[in-house]
Design a protein around this motif. Structure first.
Motif, PDB file in Angstrom:
ATOM      1  N   GLU A  42       6.698  19.651  19.527  1.00 42.62           N
ATOM      2  CA  GLU A  42       5.319  19.557  19.056  1.00 42.62           C
ATOM      3  C   GLU A  42       5.296  18.876  17.696  1.00 42.62           C
ATOM      4  N   LEU A  43       4.377  17.948  17.535  1.00 43.62           N
ATOM      5  CA  LEU A  43       4.275  17.167  16.310  1.00 43.62           C
ATOM      6  C   LEU A  43       3.001  17.548  15.556  1.00 43.62           C
ATOM      7  N   TYR A  44       3.174  17.843  14.270  1.00 44.97           N
ATOM      8  CA  TYR A  44       2.071  18.220  13.379  1.00 44.97           C
ATOM      9  C   TYR A  44       2.054  17.294  12.173  1.00 44.97           C
ATOM     10  N   HIS A  45       0.873  17.053  11.647  1.00 46.74           N
ATOM     11  CA  HIS A  45       0.702  16.300  10.409  1.00 46.74           C
ATOM     12  C   HIS A  45       0.273  17.290   9.333  1.00 46.74           C
ATOM     13  N   GLU A  46       1.066  17.378   8.289  1.00 48.42           N
ATOM     14  CA  GLU A  46       0.786  18.352   7.224  1.00 48.42           C
ATOM     15  C   GLU A  46       0.040  17.725   6.054  1.00 48.42           C
ATOM     16  N   ARG A  47      -0.948  16.923   6.346  1.00 49.76           N
ATOM     17  CA  ARG A  47      -1.684  16.253   5.267  1.00 49.76           C
ATOM     18  C   ARG A  47      -2.448  17.231   4.387  1.00 49.76           C
ATOM     19  N   ARG A  48      -2.745  18.420   4.927  1.00 52.09           N
ATOM     20  CA  ARG A  48      -3.430  19.452   4.138  1.00 52.09           C
ATOM     21  C   ARG A  48      -2.494  20.612   3.817  1.00 52.09           C
ATOM     22  N   GLY A  49      -1.190  20.371   3.978  1.00 49.00           N
ATOM     23  CA  GLY A  49      -0.204  21.403   3.691  1.00 49.00           C
ATOM     24  C   GLY A  49       0.262  22.096   4.953  1.00 49.00           C
ATOM     25  N   PRO A  50       1.391  22.805   4.873  1.00 49.93           N
ATOM     26  CA  PRO A  50       1.958  23.455   6.059  1.00 49.93           C
ATOM     27  C   PRO A  50       1.086  24.562   6.638  1.00 49.93           C
ATOM     28  N   GLU A  51       0.274  25.209   5.809  1.00 49.85           N
ATOM     29  CA  GLU A  51      -0.576  26.302   6.303  1.00 49.85           C
ATOM     30  C   GLU A  51      -1.771  25.794   7.093  1.00 49.85           C
ATOM     31  N   ASP A  52      -2.136  24.530   6.890  1.00 48.65           N
ATOM     32  CA  ASP A  52      -3.306  23.958   7.564  1.00 48.65           C
ATOM     33  C   ASP A  52      -2.927  22.647   8.264  1.00 48.65           C
ATOM     34  N   ALA A  53      -1.759  22.640   8.899  1.00 48.04           N
ATOM     35  CA  ALA A  53      -1.269  21.433   9.566  1.00 48.04           C
ATOM     36  C   ALA A  53      -2.145  21.077  10.764  1.00 48.04           C
ATOM     37  N   VAL A  54      -2.269  19.793  11.027  1.00 47.59           N
ATOM     38  CA  VAL A  54      -3.048  19.292  12.160  1.00 47.59           C
ATOM     39  C   VAL A  54      -2.094  19.044  13.327  1.00 47.59           C
ATOM     40  N   MET A  92       0.851  -1.157   0.000  1.00 42.07           N
ATOM     41  CA  MET A  92       0.000   0.000   0.000  1.00 42.07           C
ATOM     42  C   MET A  92       0.908   1.234   0.000  1.00 42.07           C
ATOM     43  N   ALA A  93       0.824   2.002  -1.019  1.00 41.58           N
ATOM     44  CA  ALA A  93       1.616   3.229  -1.110  1.00 41.58           C
ATOM     45  C   ALA A  93       0.892   4.368  -0.396  1.00 41.58           C
ATOM     46  N   PHE A  94       1.654   5.145   0.369  1.00 42.21           N
ATOM     47  CA  PHE A  94       1.099   6.328   1.003  1.00 42.21           C
ATOM     48  C   PHE A  94       2.231   7.296   1.292  1.00 42.21           C
ATOM     49  N   ASN A  95       1.858   8.521   1.617  1.00 42.13           N
ATOM     50  CA  ASN A  95       2.827   9.567   1.868  1.00 42.13           C
ATOM     51  C   ASN A  95       2.351  10.399   3.053  1.00 42.13           C
ATOM     52  N   ASN A  96       3.226  10.639   4.007  1.00 42.37           N
ATOM     53  CA  ASN A  96       2.922  11.489   5.157  1.00 42.37           C
ATOM     54  C   ASN A  96       3.998  12.558   5.276  1.00 42.37           C
ATOM     55  N   VAL A  97       3.594  13.726   5.695  1.00 45.14           N
ATOM     56  CA  VAL A  97       4.546  14.799   5.992  1.00 45.14           C
ATOM     57  C   VAL A  97       4.286  15.238   7.425  1.00 45.14           C
ATOM     58  N   TYR A  98       5.298  15.086   8.266  1.00 44.69           N
ATOM     59  CA  TYR A  98       5.206  15.504   9.656  1.00 44.69           C
ATOM     60  C   TYR A  98       6.124  16.687   9.889  1.00 44.69           C
ATOM     61  N   ARG A  99       5.720  17.550  10.786  1.00 45.47           N
ATOM     62  CA  ARG A  99       6.550  18.682  11.181  1.00 45.47           C
ATOM     63  C   ARG A  99       6.807  18.585  12.682  1.00 45.47           C
ATOM     64  N   PHE A 100       8.064  18.677  13.048  1.00 46.72           N
ATOM     65  CA  PHE A 100       8.486  18.661  14.442  1.00 46.72           C
ATOM     66  C   PHE A 100       8.934  20.075  14.792  1.00 46.72           C
ATOM     67  N   GLU A 101       8.286  20.692  15.762  1.00 47.01           N
ATOM     68  CA  GLU A 101       8.679  22.029  16.217  1.00 47.01           C
ATOM     69  C   GLU A 101       9.284  21.895  17.606  1.00 47.01           C
ATOM     70  N   VAL A 102      10.563  22.254  17.712  1.00 44.04           N
ATOM     71  CA  VAL A 102      11.282  22.131  18.978  1.00 44.04           C
ATOM     72  C   VAL A 102      10.999  23.362  19.832  1.00 44.04           C
ATOM     73  N   MET A 103      10.449  23.118  21.017  1.00 38.94           N
ATOM     74  CA  MET A 103      10.154  24.162  21.979  1.00 38.94           C
ATOM     75  C   MET A 103      11.128  23.996  23.151  1.00 38.94           C
ATOM     76  N   GLU A 104      11.042  24.886  24.112  1.00 33.07           N
ATOM     77  CA  GLU A 104      11.963  24.821  25.242  1.00 33.07           C
ATOM     78  C   GLU A 104      11.804  23.533  26.051  1.00 33.07           C
ATOM     79  N   ASP A 105      10.559  23.086  26.287  1.00 36.13           N
ATOM     80  CA  ASP A 105      10.316  21.945  27.164  1.00 36.13           C
ATOM     81  C   ASP A 105       9.629  20.761  26.483  1.00 36.13           C
TER      82      ASP A 105
END
Length: 86
Positions: free
Chosen positions: A17-29, A1-14
């Motif tokens: 934060e993990l985001y899923h960019e399935r709808r693009g970076p402007e509308d990340a979940v 099964m082929a699929f593609n995911n784009v995750y964004r990791f934002e490093v904070m002080e403590d």
């Protein structure tokens, strides 16, 4: 099964934060914050609810990258998914 995911990791002080960019970076979940539970190991602070499924994660740092393990629990899903990022 082929699929593609784009995750964004934002490093904070403590946390990381993990985001899923399935709808693009402007509308990340936003999925969840990962917090340090021991050296080189982070876990989701609380699960992410998607419809009726709960997604949680654990990230383990390695010398050459990291492993990300997902656990999905719900009425129709009982999954354990292990990704190796190198």
């Amino acid at each position: 099964m082929a699929f593609n995911n784009v995750y964004r990791f934002e490093v904070m002080e403590d946390r990381v934060e993990l985001y899923h960019e399935r709808r693009g970076p402007e509308d990340a979940v936003f999925l969840f914050p990962l917090i340090v539970v021991e050296e080189h190991r982070l876990k989701s602070l609380s699960p992410h609810l998607c419809v009726r499924d709960l997604y949680s994660g654990e990230l383990i740092m390695k010398d050459d990258g990291f492993d990300l393990t997902w656990t999905v629990n719900g009425p129709r899903k009982q999954e354990h998914i292990h990704y190796c990022y190198r």
